[in-house]
Design an enzyme around this catalytic site. Sequence first.
Site, PDB file in Angstrom:
ATOM      1  CG  ASP A  27     -45.235 -50.987  39.799  1.00  0.00           C
ATOM      2  OD1 ASP A  27     -44.112 -50.975  39.262  1.00  0.00           O
ATOM      3  OD2 ASP A  27     -45.737 -52.005  40.307  1.00  0.00           O
ATOM      4  CG  MET A  74     -40.033 -54.143  37.388  1.00  0.00           C
ATOM      5  SD  MET A  74     -39.374 -53.627  38.973  1.00  0.00           S
ATOM      6  CE  MET A  74     -38.206 -54.947  39.285  1.00  0.00           C
ATOM      7  CD  GLU A 103     -43.378 -56.914  37.309  1.00  0.00           C
ATOM      8  OE1 GLU A 103     -42.342 -57.602  37.389  1.00  0.00           O
ATOM      9  OE2 GLU A 103     -43.752 -56.132  38.212  1.00  0.00           O
ATOM     10  NE  ARG A 116     -32.109 -64.322  19.575  1.00  0.00           N
ATOM     11  CZ  ARG A 116     -30.774 -64.364  19.487  1.00  0.00           C
ATOM     12  NH1 ARG A 116     -30.029 -63.857  20.445  1.00  0.00           N
ATOM     13  NH2 ARG A 116     -30.195 -64.915  18.438  1.00  0.00           N
TER      14      ARG A 116
END
Length: 382
Positions: A156, A198, A251, A295
């Site tokens: 991160d 992430m 996320e 998608r």
Amino acid sequence: MRKSRIGILTGGGDCAGLNPAIKWVVKTATDERLTRERGVEYEVVGIRDGWKGLMDVDSSSPYPWQDMPQNYDASRPVLLTQDVVRTWDRYGGTYLGTSRTNPYDPKNNRSQQVVSNIKMLGLDALITIGGEDTLGVAYRLSWEGVNVVGIPKTIDRDLPGTEYTLGFDTAVNVITEEVDRLRTTAGSHKRIFVVETMGRHAGWLALEGGEASGAFIILIPEYNFSLERVYELIRQERDKGARYNIIVVAEGAKPDGGREFVLGETLDSFGHKTLGGVGDFVAKGIAAALKTDTRSMVLSHLQRGGAPSAFDRRMGRYFGIAAVDLIVNGEFTRMVSLRNGKITSVPLEEATGRLNLVNVVTQYDADRYNGRRSILNVSVMV
Ligand code: F6P
């Protein structure tokens, strides 16, 4: 010659770059020439599974550590020699194992057990490779007299006090490669793909992964997005002739007035929920509003896996060497760090308690939902 024992552990989520750091701690600490020059003989002991490996230590043997590789036993530390770690820098993950165990878990505080096991193992110093949680524990242990040194890692890249955390570059490369793959199929089918990366609190991975892969829209936790604006941007692009679009979303990104998307309500021992679902939410919104084949895909742990990039191998090496330098100098309760392009160190306290987030004024274009188009004097290593 004076002897000294260094313990080393990896905690929290794994990533590429951990094994190179461990290798270079061992090589630097046990280097024959440096040993003669320092007049101190270091021995490096690997602790298994993060803090878990210091909670339940098998004290039945006179030598509580075992040679690598042997049967995996998390309660027995392992002796790390130059021979053992020789090839480790080529591989992802962590050969020591990791866990999200918190010795200071309010429901079951076992920190005193950790302190007494560190004494029992005769560790003169402890190198902890981790993010905010692992380094936060190391900092608290320093109050109990444990000599700790931190090495920053997290894909991160949200730790303050350093411009780099191990694993980030490899993860950005994964995002770039995967988006490249998606482009051919997206173009063939004229589809929109929403790629969830992430990035729990910080949008660095989505932002820099999105920039590197040329994503059309990038959504980050630091700036709540409006689905209406997303639709509008796509319509404008389609009117200009775009056949497909790639949207990268972290996320932890949230819609206006909404909350972060979670996969469940269960908390880990540091109080975190598992995030996930925002990519699907955005894709479903676009499909319904624009009647376009859309998608979503979640890159998930692919970003943490695989061999370390050249940069993560080099940074693992430099951070590993610097951690030993700090121990040799007796500079404890510090974290090695990259600052202004220089390997240095900062008080461990600086790495805990707050996070390094994207500055949405200087580092994000909140109108286009993308990276900046005016960049002179903007810091791109933070
Ligand atoms: O903290 C790093 C990180 O990769 C986050 O981006 C992510 O939310 C989390 O770890 C996932 O952790 P786990 O592998 O425990 O689900």
